[in-house]
Each structure stands twice: as structure tokens, then as C-alpha cells.
Enzyme design. Structure first.
Site, PDB file in Angstrom:
ATOM      1  N   GLU A  85       0.830  -1.203   0.000  1.00 34.31           N
ATOM      2  CA  GLU A  85       0.000   0.000   0.000  1.00 34.31           C
ATOM      3  C   GLU A  85       0.868   1.258   0.000  1.00 34.31           C
ATOM      4  O   GLU A  85       0.554   2.253  -0.662  1.00 34.31           O
ATOM      5  CB  GLU A  85      -0.939  -0.012   1.214  1.00 34.31           C
ATOM      6  CG  GLU A  85      -2.108   0.937   1.078  1.00 34.31           C
ATOM      7  CD  GLU A  85      -3.212   0.625   2.079  1.00 34.31           C
ATOM      8  OE1 GLU A  85      -3.844  -0.452   1.957  1.00 34.31           O
ATOM      9  OE2 GLU A  85      -3.412   1.429   2.990  1.00 34.31           O
ATOM     10  N   GLU A 102       1.979   1.754  -3.364  1.00 30.89           N
ATOM     11  CA  GLU A 102       0.850   2.240  -4.165  1.00 30.89           C
ATOM     12  C   GLU A 102       0.672   3.746  -3.968  1.00 30.89           C
ATOM     13  O   GLU A 102       0.483   4.505  -4.919  1.00 30.89           O
ATOM     14  CB  GLU A 102      -0.428   1.489  -3.766  1.00 30.89           C
ATOM     15  CG  GLU A 102      -1.612   1.749  -4.671  1.00 30.89           C
ATOM     16  CD  GLU A 102      -2.868   1.002  -4.211  1.00 30.89           C
ATOM     17  OE1 GLU A 102      -2.829   0.366  -3.140  1.00 30.89           O
ATOM     18  OE2 GLU A 102      -3.874   1.083  -4.929  1.00 30.89           O
ATOM     19  N   CYS A 108      -8.299  -2.128   4.350  1.00 35.65           N
ATOM     20  CA  CYS A 108      -8.117  -3.314   5.199  1.00 35.65           C
ATOM     21  C   CYS A 108      -9.387  -3.778   5.869  1.00 35.65           C
ATOM     22  O   CYS A 108      -9.437  -4.857   6.427  1.00 35.65           O
ATOM     23  CB  CYS A 108      -7.138  -3.026   6.337  1.00 35.65           C
ATOM     24  SG  CYS A 108      -5.811  -1.994   5.885  1.00 35.65           S
ATOM     25  N   SER A 162      -7.413   1.769  -2.155  1.00 33.15           N
ATOM     26  CA  SER A 162      -6.218   0.975  -2.433  1.00 33.15           C
ATOM     27  C   SER A 162      -6.671  -0.376  -2.987  1.00 33.15           C
ATOM     28  O   SER A 162      -7.685  -0.932  -2.558  1.00 33.15           O
ATOM     29  CB  SER A 162      -5.435   0.769  -1.133  1.00 33.15           C
ATOM     30  OG  SER A 162      -4.547  -0.310  -1.301  1.00 33.15           O
ATOM     31  N   LYS A 187     -15.253  -9.926   8.472  1.00 32.97           N
ATOM     32  CA  LYS A 187     -14.228 -10.783   7.863  1.00 32.97           C
ATOM     33  C   LYS A 187     -14.825 -12.095   7.372  1.00 32.97           C
ATOM     34  O   LYS A 187     -14.316 -12.714   6.456  1.00 32.97           O
ATOM     35  CB  LYS A 187     -13.116 -11.071   8.878  1.00 32.97           C
ATOM     36  CG  LYS A 187     -12.258  -9.855   9.222  1.00 32.97           C
ATOM     37  CD  LYS A 187     -11.218  -9.564   8.149  1.00 32.97           C
ATOM     38  CE  LYS A 187     -10.462  -8.286   8.482  1.00 32.97           C
ATOM     39  NZ  LYS A 187      -9.685  -7.798   7.340  1.00 32.97           N
ATOM     40  N   GLU A 240     -15.978 -11.242   4.066  1.00 32.76           N
ATOM     41  CA  GLU A 240     -14.849 -10.998   3.172  1.00 32.76           C
ATOM     42  C   GLU A 240     -14.254 -12.315   2.666  1.00 32.76           C
ATOM     43  O   GLU A 240     -13.980 -12.475   1.470  1.00 32.76           O
ATOM     44  CB  GLU A 240     -13.777 -10.187   3.899  1.00 32.76           C
ATOM     45  CG  GLU A 240     -12.598  -9.824   3.014  1.00 32.76           C
ATOM     46  CD  GLU A 240     -11.475  -9.138   3.798  1.00 32.76           C
ATOM     47  OE1 GLU A 240     -10.954  -8.126   3.306  1.00 32.76           O
ATOM     48  OE2 GLU A 240     -11.131  -9.609   4.896  1.00 32.76           O
ATOM     49  N   GLU A 258     -14.057 -13.272  -5.273  1.00 30.65           N
ATOM     50  CA  GLU A 258     -12.736 -12.957  -5.829  1.00 30.65           C
ATOM     51  C   GLU A 258     -11.600 -13.351  -4.883  1.00 30.65           C
ATOM     52  O   GLU A 258     -10.429 -13.259  -5.246  1.00 30.65           O
ATOM     53  CB  GLU A 258     -12.649 -11.476  -6.206  1.00 30.65           C
ATOM     54  CG  GLU A 258     -12.806 -10.473  -5.076  1.00 30.65           C
ATOM     55  CD  GLU A 258     -14.260 -10.090  -4.754  1.00 30.65           C
ATOM     56  OE1 GLU A 258     -15.176 -10.870  -5.109  1.00 30.65           O
ATOM     57  OE2 GLU A 258     -14.478  -9.045  -4.132  1.00 30.65           O
ATOM     58  N   CYS A 294     -10.070  -1.940  14.858  1.00 25.85           N
ATOM     59  CA  CYS A 294     -10.412  -3.360  15.003  1.00 25.85           C
ATOM     60  C   CYS A 294     -10.578  -3.797  16.451  1.00 25.85           C
ATOM     61  O   CYS A 294     -11.319  -4.739  16.733  1.00 25.85           O
ATOM     62  CB  CYS A 294      -9.339  -4.230  14.357  1.00 25.85           C
ATOM     63  SG  CYS A 294      -9.078  -3.800  12.638  1.00 25.85           S
TER      64      CYS A 294
END
Ligand SMILES: Cc1cc2nc3c(=O)[nH]c(=O)nc-3n(C[C@H](O)[C@H](O)[C@H](O)COP(=O)(O)O)c2cc1C
Ligand code: SF4
Ligand code: SF4
Ligand code: SF4
Lengths: 597, 120, 574
Positions: free
Chosen positions: C280, C283, C300, C320, C359, C362, C367, C504
Site C-alpha cells: 500500500e 501504491e 483493510c 487501495s 471478515k 470478506e 474474488e 479493530c
């Protein structure tokens, strides 16, 4: 406006519309045109005149002859005889129930002449779609006087002195409410008219809006001046499309005449009104729920304080009053506080409009001075109980109210006296019950209503009313238990003490008051498995009288459950286990041999 | 609406029409409208009365009709009764006479004796 | 604000003039029971358990909303008060399944606690329980309306903290239910799976989807090589499930416990957090240099990702392209690690221990299988791990500390601070600063982006370029930043957004209770853990360096793109 020699007022209130007054009106207009009376006779559609069970009704002025239960053909006759030739059509006028004697005019009919019409002063008399007719009857005079001759404080003072209390249910002093809002910090301020009218069977607010919409607009503008508000909202339930339409028209006309909008009467004061149409949930009539709904949120009450007068619409000071409360304001301003305070009782001033319904001869809208006894309302105005039955109880205040038994018939109807009896004034629903009413079933009906209409926010109301319903349900089904009455009482008191808003706080009233006045009826259901009024099906046993039974067998044929057995020409018998209590057999028996226990 | 005065004026104008519903002691003008009256022209009389009253902004007057008064050969008949006053019956009234009655009797309070049958 | 004097239960107390009776009583050490109350967020007086008697008032008053007044006399324990509360609780319980023994919230339920405190002996009402089926359509959360007490705390959090409003009050009366509009299933609406609702739910009416069974099964399968990764935030909270203080750093015990459960390798998401910084950070630098889309926004937090896909699709290209650390880990576990360890990736079973319910969603995104397999097989929340440990009879506190396994268990302090709001930003700055300026950053702490303020802004000078930074946590705060960016009111170069308040450590999978105070303690634990690490900058992580050398070659390289980066899709608002 034109001069006419005669005005025919055709009632187009809710009751008359449902009995098709429009067809009558059309037939009348056709006849008038045919007879070329159209330049001499004016036909006016009015709001509800009150005597709804007599509808369609019309009144012919100048004589004031009252015609009722009209069909289109009757209208032709009235045009040809009365309007053209000046001969009253006798067979179409009102007969008093007891004596059967004919009453020609309004004044001769007890239903009308025992009333005192303040809130309903114009309803049924003017064309609600004509601001001119309102003005002709002193409309907007009060606003004019207030704006040009009084200070806001003087207005509030006058309303306070009049003793007017809210007609929406709680009976809070109106002037005091205005004063709170006037004194509260926060701008802009608002004025709201509560036209949600959720009490089933009540229609006084609707009648005023449909019959005299300007009186509400004028009053709201007066309050706007007194409290410093420039914007008003009328919250009407969607089930009242005609009221919405009339209000819209009234607002438009008032704006055209400069009676709403900016710089009214050149005084620099501006006030305007918008309509908000509600989904028609009972709880949306509760003021904080109503305000939430106007703001576009879920219509749900919130705890008070803050009261609307301090923090109402969008948190700003807001006066919210009931339609009938508003309708009282202009006459109070014009006739003075003393005049109003001279009507009614010590703590309840003025009049109250009731929607008289149930087992009474004359149903409809009536307006009487506070303190009129229940007996006068039911027997003098209402014409007593039909079919020679006995009066059993009256329910005031709808689902939030309670019942008043026969021994209290002479109670003066005012806020305090009713509360003392465990009933409430409420918004004016007045249901009369005769000996055929089961009080447990009645309580069950109201609890079912409120538990459906509870907003579901607070636990005592959401769950407690359901539990009450379940208990009442089992009592009416013959499965009541020892201790159920006490449990209902405990629950009822607990819900009243614990609920967040007025809905829950009053929801147990029908149960508590029926237990209070008719405990023995509950006991009969629970301990003897008997419904004294013969209403609760599960507790009704159908039996065949052997003496009267000819053994024709018709009952056995029609019984959907096959519960009737017997040999032809021999007395038949009903198996209580199989019987569905539908009553079909009893209906069909030609010999009246079947009855209930 | 610019002022309270303006409202008052409007109201007074409009009240004329609405008085009919008040049931107050008004001056009553009764036109006999039996078949005979109508045949003799009572309808035109009513129209003329109404027009003239409006023109002169006459208030406190109601116009009613009755059936045949039993005086068929005097039709059209118009009765004027002022509260507390005597009852005056005009006979053979036509449109012009009607207008005159409004002006003289209703506005100026002068009975046009030559057209009447006077009653007590 | 002036203060007023009143008495509560005969005790004279002073309070600010606009304080509520409840706050005042609590401060005076007088306990008033509550159920629907949630400080600052949900003050609605609905449950009616906090009723008190105020002398002179006609009716009992809800202490949570009623304000104090000068000279007020409050009684919180008169017989009528106790009886009213008791009846209300009895009614609430009469509409509750009362399956405590088999309930996911057994022993951690406010309703159960109230029933115990009130000492109810009997529920006299046996009527119907509001009949709605369980909604398990969401990959992350289960709604069990029968257990709902309609306190609306979840609704308040979803609307006011998260700005999502996925759930609201529907229907009326006894049929009232908290659910998505039109009673749609939760899995089909704009819920971002953050689980903040589950955190505040007093009962088990909203809880995480329990997937421990799948993990037990994998552990029992001899064919499977079961590896586990632990998110940064778990090491400062799992102890709470065993009576330890919030924020206590228990990394070594956590590792030991997982080994005890039978995981073949115990790895650390901190490792892939360091890796995230490499990717990142590169990036960001490349977008700065090549005029790419700015601001760059961190990616994230899966709840945040779903949020932007629903509500700000126009800004998707600002995100990102880096996968979250969890997903980077999964992709590498089944490629790089599989190769290195000589294990068929088909046999590798990746379990994540996350503070997060999102999560779970996710890991199931289509993908997320760049290894050729689903990269992460099962995600467990901190709470689920706690349950597994209890089931296995682990006496957590008495475990001796152990170390993570090589190589995916090696990390730096920069990886740890991913667990707190501002941490990703700080970690990125630690690395970017050195990469750009060639100088060592001293001190490494960027305190400007730390702390519980909802939106934090800062600037840093990178070789003459002034980098404007913003950090937001909680999606309501994210909205503020995004709106300011969209309207052009503010410009930033780099924005960190974390879905949950506090980052988190305040995630929807964390131990209950999680409140502001506990969040602050966990954050303190995170920074303590960071300070104790020998290395505190991601680019200094030797395992990450080795990874690039042996496998990935370079940040943003071909393999990185294959395995560590992803794309996003706009979703409807509803
Ligand atoms: C459940 C419930 C329903 C109500 N419905 C109405 C209503 O339909 N119309 C109304 O005017 N007031 C209704 N009220 C009373 C209002 O809350 C409020 O007291 C009233 O609008 C105030 O106006 P007033 O002072 O003029 O009566 C209701 C109250 C409750 C608790
Ligand atoms: S008392 Fe009933 S209607 Fe009122 S807030 Fe409570 S649940 Fe809603
Ligand atoms: S998970 Fe988050 S977004 Fe979904 S309903 Fe709960 S609070 Fe709202
Ligand atoms: S789901 Fe939980 S937090 Fe939400 S209203 Fe129901 S009990 Fe309260």
C-alpha cells in the site's frame, strides 16, 4: 353572492354520503332546473348536520323544514311541492320516536334543540367550500379583531380565562399550553392541528373539517399570533380524503382573500398552513408521535418532557390542539371569556361534541354543554334505547375510556366526573349498550384494538396488552381460570403505571372499568361458564325444546357440523360436543324450537 | 383583505344572503305560489323582488312562498310582514310593482296603500 | 451549566442541571436497572425497567430520560417502583424463549442478569411469543427476533454510529420487529456486517454466525494441515473472555492456546499487515508520483469496503487495491507457504481469528480465491475462539507463553498497530518516510493520528511534499470525511478508514461488553505491544523481505498483483 328566496341545505357528511345523498342532491337539482327555480332556490352542500341515522337529510330555509331518509324520488316531490308551491311534504319530515308526532323544523326536534352548538356552529349550516358563507357568519372576525386590537398576551389571557380545555382527550387547559409555547425559547415556532381522530367510531373532527374548515384555519392563525408562530400544520388521516380536499380548498381561498399568508389585514403578521396526511394509525394521534410523523419519522411517541410547547416539531416550541379545540377559539374571541365560562361546569367549560353510537335511537353528532347528564344525552337527545330494551352501560372515550353503568346515568358529563368513574371524556366517542351486550366481550374488543395499535415501543404496552387480550380471550372462550380477574387487574394497573404514552396508560381502562362495574359478569364466564348476555359463542349452548320441536329435520339438514340428530317426526337433539355455535339451526327452525342457554 | 374594515364590509354584504338560514324575526315577504299565482305571473314577481332587493342591498328580509291564498282573482299576491308590525297584502302585483314595493315599503317603510288589502 | 441539588433515596446529591436521574444516581453509587439504555446513543425510555418515583409527579418516571431538578426527591426502591419494574420484566420474559442454557449468550446476557437480580420466581403469562423465524441469511450475523427485547440499541448504533441504517423498527404492537426494511433478509440489504449491533445487543437476538464446528472438524481431520492467523486486535481482548483485564496483552498465551487446540501452525496476521504496508505504501508513492487517483483510501476493513461499495461507488477507484491483511495471508498460505513447506494447498485449511464479523463475509467474496482455492477457509471471531477454548477446557491465564511459527508469524510493531484506529496510517508513514527520504524516522510514533477522536487530520512533510492525511473510524465518521472530499471542501492525499469505532479492537467480533472505556484500554494495549516489539517498521520485517526475495520479487510486481490485490464492485444502496 346572489339573493335567493330559499336555500336548501343538503347534508354531505360521512353518514349521508354513505346513504347516497349525492343521488338525492342530483335529483333535486334536476327538478329545480326543470321547474326553472334555479334563480330562486339555492342548493348548498354542507358538512354533517348530526343526525346521521336519519340520512340523507336536507333542510329547506327560510322555514327550516327538516327532511330525512330521502330517496331521489322524494327530492322531486320536495321540489314540486315545497319549493315551488310552498307546501311542506309531511310524510318526509321527522317523527319523534316515542310519540310518533311529526316535527317540522330543527327547533321542534329534541335532537337539535337540546344541543348547544359552538364548535359545530357552522357545520351543517354553511357551504364548507365557500369562504364567503363563513365570512357572512362572522368568519375571520375573531382573527381580525385579534390582529388589530389585541396583544398576544391579551389573546392568551382571554383563552385562559375562558377555561377552554383540550378536546382531544387529555383536557389540558388550552390557554396555558399557548402560554408555555409563547414563553418558550426557540424559533421558529409552530402550530399544529391534530386531526388524526383515531378513536374508532368518532367523527366529530372529521365533521368539523368537512363542514367548517375555515374555523380551524382561523383559530390556528390566532394561536400563531398569540404564540409567535408563522407556520401551521394540519395532520389529517388519509382515510379522510374529503376533509383533505375541503381543507386544501379552504387554505387556497383564505390565501386568495389574504386571510392566510403574509401581512394579514395589513398588520404585518403572517401565517400559513400546510396539510400533512397521516397513515391513519391510532397512535399517530398521540402528540409526540404525530410530530414525529410530520417530521418524516416513524410515528411513535417519546417520553415527555419535553412537552411539545417546549420542544415540539423539529425541537421547536409547538402548540398542538385538537380540531374541536380549535373550532371553539373564534367564538371565544368574539363573545368573550365570560360568555364561554358561563357554559358548562365549574372545571369543565363550554360544550363537548359527542359521536353518539350503538344501541340508541338517534345516532349521530351532538354538541351539549359540559355537565349535561348522561341521561339527557341518551334519552332526551338520543331518543332512548331502541326496541324497548334496557340501557346497560355507556362507553366514553373509546378504547382509552371506560364504561358507565345504568346506576350512574345521572352523572354530569365533564372531565372530572367521568374520570372518577374510571371512564374518561376522551375525544367524544359515546357508545350506548343495551342488555344484549356482554361486557367481557366489549372489553376484549377494545383491548384487541389497542394491542393492534400499540406502537410497540415500550414493553408494558406492547406485551402487556397482548397478555390481557389472551386472558380475556380465554375467559370469553370458557377457559377462564380462578385468579384471572385479579391478574387482569394487576396487569391493568401495571400497564397504566408503566407505559410510555397515553395509549398504554389508558389501554387497560375498558377492562378495569368493566371489572369494576360488572365483575359478576366476569365471574359468570369464569366460574359458571356462562355468558349472561348470550354473546360469547363458546359459552352458548344451543338446545332444542322438545315441546316445540315437530321433528321436521330442517335443523339437521342445515347444520354444517352434523351435530343435530333425531328421527323424523320425533324431537331432535343437538350434540354440544360437535356444535359449532353458528346458530344456523336456530335461524332456520320454523317453530322457534331452538334456543340458547 | 387589507383591513378589518374591509372584512366587515364584505361580511355585511354577504350576510344578506345568509340571513335566510338564521331563523331570526325578519321582515317576511310571502308570495302566493299556488297554481293560480304562478299562472298569474308570481314567478316574475319573485324574480323582480330578489333583483331589486339585491340592487338596494336590502337586509333582514326573507322571501317565502305559500300555496293558494284563496284569493285567486287577486293573484299575484304579495304579503309583507314587518316584525311587530301589521301584515300588508298587495294584490295584482307584477314585476314593476314588486320593485316599487321593495323601494317604498322595505327600504323607506312606506306602505303603498292603493295596491293593498289592509288587514289588522 | 449550573448545578442542582436533589435527593435520591434520601441521599443528598448534586448534579448538573441537564443531567438525567439515571446518570446522577449512578454517579452517586445507586444502581437503577436498565435494558434499552445505551449511553448517548439510545436514550428512549422504552423498556420501562428504570422507572423511579419522583415526588410530586403523577406517574413513575423513566430515570434514563427524566432530568433532575432543584429540590427533586427521587426514590428508586419503593414497593410500587419495584413492583412496576418487576411486572415489566416479567412481561418481557413472557415474550422470550427462555432457552438460556442453550443460548449463545448464556452467562453473558443482560436479560438473564436482570432476571437473576430481580429474583423472578415465576412467569405467570404463558401467551404467545412474537413469532418470527431466525434470519441466518447473512454470512456474518444471525438475527433471532424471538430473543429480541426491542431495546433498539442495535438500530441506534447502525444508524448513528455507522450511518448505515440497515435495520429499523418495523410493524406495530406485538408484531413489532427490528429488521431491514420490508422485512428483507439481512443478507440481501446494505448491511456491512460490522457486527456493532451484535456488540450492543443485550441478548442473543443478534449474534455472530458460529462457525466453530467447521474448525473442530478440520482440526479432527488428519488429512488437513490447519494453519491459523490471529489479527492484531485479538491479543488485547481475548483475555477478557477469561476474566483478564481489557487491554491486557496476552499474545504468548494466545499462541499457546491455539497450539493446544491442535493447530498445525500458529501464524500472525501482523505479518501480512507488514506486507500490506509494503504494497500500500508503494501504491501511495506511485500514485503521488504518477498522478494517480487521490486521495488513496485504505482497504483493510471489510465492513468499510462493503460500505463504500453501497454508498459511495463513485469513490471506489480511490480505494487501495490491496487486499486486507487477512486475505493476503490466506493467498500466501496456500501458495508461498504451501510451496515452502511442501504441502498440497488443497490440504491446507486456513483459519482466521478476527475481532470482526465482516471478515466472515470478506473470506467468502468470490474474488478471494487467488490461490486457486478459497484463500481463507473459516473466520472465527474473538468470541468464538473464546468459546472453543472453554469447550477444550483451556485454563487460559495459566498457560505459559509461546512464540508464533515461522515464517508467517514474524512481524513488527507496525503490524500490531493495525488493530487501533490510526494504526495503518502510522505504520504506512513509518515506512514511506524512510523509503522517500532515505532517513530513519525518529521517533517512530505519529501521535497525531492516534486516539478516539472520530476524525483525525494531520500533515507530514515528505521530502518537500506536504502530505495531507485523515483518519476516520466508525462509518458515520467515514461519511463525514467522504462527503467533505466529494464536495471538494477538503483535499487529502491519504485516508485511513476503519469500519468500527476505535478500529479493530472495537470490532463486532470482540468480547462483550465492548464500550468506550474498554476500547480505550485495548488501544493502550496495542501501543504497549508495539513498543515491546524489537522491530517497529514493516520494511524491516525479515520474513517480509525474504518473501519478496524468494517469491514476490517486488511490491506491486506481477505476483503481488495476482495474489495481494483485488478489485471492487458497486452495490445498490438497499
Ligand atoms: C393514543 C393516543 C391517541 C390520540 N389520538 C388523538 C386524536 O386522534 N386526536 C386528537 O386531537 N388528540 C389525540 N390524542 C391526544 C393528543 O396527544 C394531544 O393531547 C392533543 O392533540 C392535544 O390537543 P388538545 O389539548 O386540544 O386536546 C391522542 C392521545 C393518545 C395517547
Ligand atoms: S404505551 Fe404503547 S403506544 Fe405508547 S409508546 Fe408504549 S408501546 Fe407505544
Ligand atoms: S452489522 Fe453493522 S451494518 Fe449490519 S446491521 Fe449491524 S450495525 Fe448495521
Ligand atoms: S436485536 Fe438486540 S439490540 Fe437489537 S433491539 Fe433486539 S435486543 Fe435490542
Amino acid at each position: 353572492m346572489e339573493l335567493y328566496r330559499s336555500h336548501v341545505l343538503v347534508c354531505a357528511g360521512a353518514g349521508c354520503i354513505s346513504s347516497d345523498c349525492q343521488a338525492v342532491k342530483k335529483s333535486l337539482l334536476d327538478s329545480i332546473n326543470r321547474l326553472k327555480l334555479d334563480k330562486e332556490v339555492k342548493v348548498v352542500e354542507t358538512g354533517c348536520m348530526g343526525p346521521c341515522d336519519q340520512g340523507p337529510v336536507m333542510v329547506v330555509y327560510p322555514e327550516g323544514v327538516f327532511y330525512r331518509r330521502l330517496k331521489p324520488a322524494d327530492a322531486v316531490e320536495i321540489a314540486e311541492e315545497h319549493l315551488l308551491k310552498g307546501r311542506v311534504v309531511k310524510h318526509l319530515i321527522y317523527q319523534t320516536p316515542e310519540t310518533g308526532s311529526a316535527a317540522l323544523t330543527f327547533e321542534q326536534i329534541d335532537f337539535f334543540n337540546k344541543q348547544t352548538r359552538i364548535a359545530l356552529r357552522n357545520t351543517g349550516i354553511i357551504n364548507p367550500e365557500s369562504v364567503e358563507e363563513y365570512i357572512a357568519r362572522n368568519g375571520y372576525q375573531a382573527l381580525g379583531r385579534v390582529l388589530s386590537k389585541m396583544t398576544p398576551e391579551e389573546v392568551i389571557d382571554l383563552v385562559k380565562k375562558s377555561g377552554l380545555r383540550g378536546r382531544g382527550g387529555a383536557g389540558f387547559p388550552t390557554g396555558l399550553k399557548w402560554e408555555f409555547s409563547a414563553r418558550a425559547q426557540g424559533k421558529p415556532k409552530y402550530v399544529v392541528c391534530n386531526a388524526d381522530e383515531g378513536d374508532p367510531g368518532a367523527f366529530m373532527d372529521r365533521s368539523i373539517l368537512e363542514g367548517d374548515p375555515h374555523s380551524v384555519l382561523e383559530a390556528m392563525a390566532i394561536c400563531g399570533y398569540a404564540t409567535g408562530a408563522g407556520q401551521g400544520y394540519v395532520y389529517v388521516r388519509a382515510e379522510y380524503p374529503l376533509a383533505v380536499q375541503r381543507l386544501n380548498l379552504a387554505i387556497r381561498k383564505a390565501r386568495e382573500y389574504g386571510l392566510l399568508g403574509e401581512n394579514i389585514f395589513g398588520t404585518g403578521f403572517g401565517f400559513d398552513v400546510e396539510i400533512r396526511v397521516g397513515a391513519g394509525a391510532f397512535v399517530c394521534g398521540e402528540e409526540t408521535a404525530l410530530l414525529a410523523s410530520i417530521e418524516g419519522r416513524r410515528g411513535e411517541p417519546r417520553p415527555k418532557p419535553p412537552f411539545p410547547a417546549q420542544g415540539g416539531l423539529w425541537g421547536k416550541p409547538t402548540v398542538i390542539n385538537n380540531v374541536e379545540t380549535w373550532a371553539n377559539i373564534p367564538p371565544i374571541i368574539l363573545n368573550g371569556a365570560d360568555w364561554f365560562a358561563g357554559i358548562g361546569t365549574e372545571k369543565s367549560k363550554g360544550t363537548k361534541v359527542f359521536a353518539l353510537a350503538g344501541k340508541v335511537n338517534n345516532t349521530g353528532l351532538v354538541e351539549v354543554p359540559m355537565g349535561t347528564t348522561l341521561r339527557e344525552i341518551i334519552f332526551d337527545i338520543g331518543g332512548g334505547i331502541p326496541n324497548g330494551k334496557k340501557f346497560k352501560a355507556a362507553q366514553t372515550g373509546g378504547p382509552s375510556g371506560g364504561c358507565i353503568p345504568a346506576k350512574h346515568l345521572d352523572v354530569p358529563v365533564d372531565y372530572e366526573s367521568l374520570t372518577e368513574l374510571g371512564a374518561i371524556m376522551g375525544s367524544g366517542g359515546l357508545i350506548i349498550m343495551d342488555e344484549d351486550t356482554c361486557m367481557v366481550d366489549l372489553a376484549r374488543f377494545f383491548v384487541e384494538f389497542v394491542q393492534d395499535e400499540s406502537c410497540g415501543k415500550c414493553s408494558p404496552c406492547r406485551i402487556g396488552t397482548r397478555r390481557m387480550l389472551e386472558i380475556l380471550d380465554r375467559i370469553t372462550k370458557g377457559r377462564g381460570r380462578d385468579g384471572d380477574i385479579e391478574l387482569l387487574e394487576e396487569l391493568g394497573r401495571g400497564i397504566k403505571a408503566g407505559a410510555l404514552c397515553g395509549l398504554g396508560q389508558t389501554a387497560p381502562n375498558p377492562v378495569l372499568s368493566t371489572i369494576r362495574h360488572f365483575r359478576e359478569e366476569y365471574e359468570a364466564h369464569i366460574y359458571q361458564h356462562r355468558c349472561p348476555a348470550g354473546v360469547c359463542k363458546a359459552l352458548t349452548v344451543y338446545v332444542i325444546d322438545e315441546e316445540k320441536c315437530t321433528g321436521c329435520g330442517r335443523c339437521a339438514v342445515v347444520c354444517p357440523a352434523g351435530a343435530v340428530s333425531g328421527v323424523k317426526k320425533q324431537p331432535h337433539h343437538i350434540d354440544p360436543e360437535k356444535c359449532l355455535k353458528c346458530g344456523t339451526c336456530m335461524e332456520k327452525c320454523k317453530f322457534q324450537a331452538i334456543h340458547t342457554l | 383583505m387589507k383591513s378589518l374594515d374591509e372584512l366587515d364590509k364584505l361580511r355585511e354584504k354577504l350576510q344578506a344572503e345568509m340571513r335566510i338560514r338564521e331563523g331570526q324575526p325578519d321582515t317576511r315577504v310571502t308570495v302566493a305560489m299556488g297554481t293560480c299565482g304562478i299562472a298569474a305571473g308570481a314567478r316574475e314577481v319573485v324574480t323582480a323582488l330578489l333583483e331589486e332587493m339585491k340592487k338596494r342591498n336590502v337586509k333582514g328580509v326573507t322571501i317565502t312562498q305559500t300555496g293558494c291564498a284563496g284569493l285567486c282573482h287577486y293573484e299575484p299576491l304579495v304579503e309583507v310582514e314587518v316584525p311587530g308590525g301589521e301584515r300588508v297584502t298587495y294584490v295584482h302585483v307584477d314585476g314593476d310593482k314588486a320593485r316599487e314595493i321593495v323601494l317604498e315599503h322595505l327600504v323607506n317603510g312606506q306602505i303603498i296603500k292603493e295596491w293593498t288589502i289592509l288587514k289588522k | 451549566m449550573s448545578s442542582v441539588n436533589l435527593t435520591i433515596d434520601g441521599k443528598p446529591v448534586q448534579a448538573e442541571a441537564d443531567a438525567t436521574i439515571l446518570e446522577t444516581a449512578r454517579r452517586a453509587g445507586i444502581k437503577i436497572p436498565t435494558l434499552c439504555y445505551l449511553e448517548e446513543l439510545n436514550v428512549i425510555g422504552a423498556c420501562r425497567l428504570c422507572l423511579v418515583r419522583v415526588e410530586g409527579a403523577r406517574a413513575l418516571q423513566p430515570a434514563c430520560v427524566a432530568r433532575v431538578a432543584e429540590g427533586m426527591v427521587v426514590r428508586t426502591n419503593t414497593p410500587d417502583v419495584l413492583q412496576a419494574r418487576r411486572l415489566n420484566l416479567e412481561l418481557i420474559l413472557s415474550n422470550h424463549p427462555r432457552e438460556c442454557l442453550t443460548c449463545p449468550r448464556n452467562n453473558n446476557c443482560e436479560l438473564q442478569q436482570l432476571a437473576a437480580d430481580f429474583g423472578l420466581e415465576e412467569i405467570r403469562f404463558e401467551g404467545e411469543i412474537t413469532p418470527y423465524p431466525v434470519d441466518d441469511s447473512s454470512p456474518a450475523l444471525v438475527r433471532d427476533p424471538r430473543k429480541c427485547v426491542l431495546c433498539r440499541r442495535c438500530v441506534a448504533v447502525c444508524e448513528q454510529v455507522q450511518g448505515v441504517s440497515a435495520i429499523s423498527v418495523q410493524e406495530r404492537g406485538f408484531n413489532t420487529i427490528v429488521a431491514p426494511a420490508f422485512l428483507d433478509p439481512l443478507g440481501s440489504v446494505a448491511c456491512v456486517n460490522c457486527g456493532q449491533c451484535a456488540l450492543v445487543c443485550p441478548t442473543a437476538a443478534i449474534h455472530e454466525k458460529d462457525q466453530t464446528a467447521a474448525v473442530w472438524a478440520a482440526l479432527a481431520d488428519p488429512q488437513k494441515h490447519v494453519v491459523v492467523q490471529t489479527a492484531p486486535a485479538v491479543r488485547v481482548s481475548i483475555g477478557e473472555m477469561f476474566g483478564l483485564k481489557p487491554g491486557e496483552v496476552v499474545t504468548g498465551k494466545l499462541v499457546a492456546a491455539l497450539r493446544h487446540l491442535g493447530f498445525d501452525r500458529v501464524f500472525d496476521t501482523d505479518f501480512s499487515a507488514d506486507l500490506t504496508i509494503m504494497e500500500e505504501g508503494s501504491e501511495l508513492l506511485s500514485r503521488l508520483k504518477e498522478g494517480g487517483r487521490l486521495p488513496l483510501i485504505t482497504s483493510c476493513s471489510p465492513g468499510w469496503i462493503k460500505f463504500i461499495e453501497h454508498f459511495y461507488p463513485a469513490l471506489l477507484s480511490n480505494l487501495s487495491t490491496c487486499k486486507s491483511p487477512q486475505q493476503m495471508f490466506g493467498a500466501l498460505a496456500k501458495t508461498y507457504y504451501a510451496q515452502k513447506a511442501g504441502i498440497d494447498p488443497a490440504d491446507i485449511f486456513v483459519v482466521s481469528i478476527m475481532p470482526c464479523t465482516a471478515k466472515k463475509f470478506e473470506a467468502g467474496r468470490p474474488e478471494m480465491n487467488s490461490s486457486g482455492y478459497q484463500d481463507v477457509d473459516v473466520v472465527l471471531t474473538t468470541r468464538e475462539l473464546g468459546k472453543m477454548l472453554k469447550q477444550a477446557g483451556v485454563d487460559f491465564d495459566s498457560l505459559s507463553e509461546e512464540e508464533y511459527d515461522d515464517p508467517l508469524g514474524i512481524s513488527t510493531g507496525a503490524g500490531v498497530i493495525f488493530g487501533a484506529t490510526g494504526g495503518v496510517m502510522e505504520a504506512a508513514l513509518r515506512t514511506a518516510y524512510e523509503l522517500v527520504t532515505g532517513e530513519t524516522l525518529e521517533p517512530v510514533d505519529f501521535t497525531a493520528v492516534r486516539g478516539m477522536a472520530g476524525v483525525k487530520e494531520a500533515a507530514v512533510n515528505l521530502n518537500g511534499t506536504e502530505l495531507k492525511l485523515a483518519v476516520a473510524h466508525g462509518l458515520g465518521n467515514a461519511r463525514k470525511v467522504l462527503d467533505a472530499v466529494s464536495s471538494g471542501e477538503k483535499t487529502f492525499h491519504f485516508i485511513e478508514i476503519m469500519c468500527c469505532p476505535g478500529g479493530c479492537i472495537g470490532g463486532g467480533g470482540q468480547p462483550i461488553p465492548t464500550n468506550t472505556e474498554i476500547r480505550a484500554k485495548r488501544i493502550a494495549g496495542i501501543y504497549r505491544a508495539d513498543r515491546e516489539m524489537p522491530r517497529r517498521k514493516s520494511h524491516e520485517n525479515p520474513a517480509v523481505q525474504a518473501l519478496y526475495k524468494e517469491f514476490l520479487e517486488q511490491p506491486l510486481g506481477y505476483k503481488s498483483h495476482e495474489l495481494l490485490h483485488t478489485h471492487y464492485e458497486p452495490r445498490g444502496q438497499f
